[in-house]
Scaffold this motif. Sequence first.
Motif, short mmCIF file in Angstrom:
data_model
loop_
_atom_site.label_atom_id
_atom_site.label_comp_id
_atom_site.label_asym_id
_atom_site.label_seq_id
_atom_site.Cartn_x
_atom_site.Cartn_y
_atom_site.Cartn_z
N VAL A 2 1.00 -1.02 0.13
CA VAL A 2 -0.09 0.06 0.00
C VAL A 2 0.90 1.32 -0.08
O VAL A 2 1.80 1.21 0.69
N GLN A 4 1.08 5.65 -0.36
CA GLN A 4 0.48 7.06 -0.63
C GLN A 4 1.57 8.16 -0.14
O GLN A 4 2.36 8.22 0.46
N TRP A 52 -1.16 5.56 15.76
CA TRP A 52 -1.86 4.26 15.19
C TRP A 52 -3.29 3.88 15.71
O TRP A 52 -3.62 3.82 16.61
N SER A 96 -6.94 -4.48 10.50
CA SER A 96 -6.38 -3.52 9.94
C SER A 96 -5.40 -2.49 10.52
O SER A 96 -5.75 -2.40 11.90
N GLU A 98 -4.19 1.83 10.67
CA GLU A 98 -3.77 3.23 9.83
C GLU A 98 -3.58 4.19 10.73
O GLU A 98 -3.44 3.73 11.90
N HIS A 100 -1.41 8.15 11.35
CA HIS A 100 -0.66 9.32 10.94
C HIS A 100 0.92 9.67 11.63
O HIS A 100 0.93 8.71 12.72
N PRO A 115 -0.71 11.15 6.72
CA PRO A 115 -1.37 9.93 6.91
C PRO A 115 -0.55 8.68 6.47
O PRO A 115 -0.03 8.71 5.68
N ILE A 116 -0.87 7.64 7.34
CA ILE A 116 -0.37 6.36 7.00
C ILE A 116 -1.51 5.53 6.34
O ILE A 116 -2.48 5.45 7.01
N PRO A 117 -1.43 5.10 5.25
CA PRO A 117 -2.75 4.57 4.61
C PRO A 117 -3.13 3.27 5.16
O PRO A 117 -2.41 2.57 5.81
N LEU A 118 -4.40 3.06 5.32
CA LEU A 118 -5.09 1.88 5.78
C LEU A 118 -4.26 0.76 5.11
O LEU A 118 -4.26 0.68 3.86
N PHE A 119 -3.97 -0.38 5.73
CA PHE A 119 -3.60 -1.61 5.13
C PHE A 119 -4.27 -2.73 5.95
O PHE A 119 -4.43 -2.44 7.36
N LYS A 120 -4.45 -3.77 5.42
CA LYS A 120 -5.23 -4.80 5.89
C LYS A 120 -4.18 -5.84 6.51
O LYS A 120 -3.45 -6.19 5.97
#
Length: 128
Positions: A2, A4, A52, A96, A98, A100, A115-120
């Motif tokens: 992921v 961003q 987080w 998940s 996510e 910043h 932002p830290i992008p959402l990761f699953k």
Amino acid sequence: MVQQITKGIKISVIPRFEGTLINKQRECHAFSYTITIENQSKVPVQLLSRHWIIKDSLKPIEIVEGDGVIGVRPLLPPGEKHAYSSGCLLQSPFGSMEGHYIFRNPNTYEKFKIPIPLFKLHAAFALN
């Protein structure tokens, strides 16, 4: 993976399932993630802190905040990268993360949020 880019700061995340273990007499699922922070802007930046939001499908949302990342507050001149690995334990095989980072321009002392992008997070054995 992921990725961003915000304000010239590229955040790339690679999550991995590491296995299942027993922690405090409960089955847990271990996940790791590697994050690469790349300064694509024209000014130096320093990472100051992290925030987080960790979601586990079997537990309430967990918020984790702290200074820097893994004990450091990296200073990144333009074009430089910083990579680190960390992890978390979930009760569920699904979740998940996510959040910043707070950065500062060391020249002007201006602080800004990236932002830290959402990761699953998912265990392969639980997928159909």
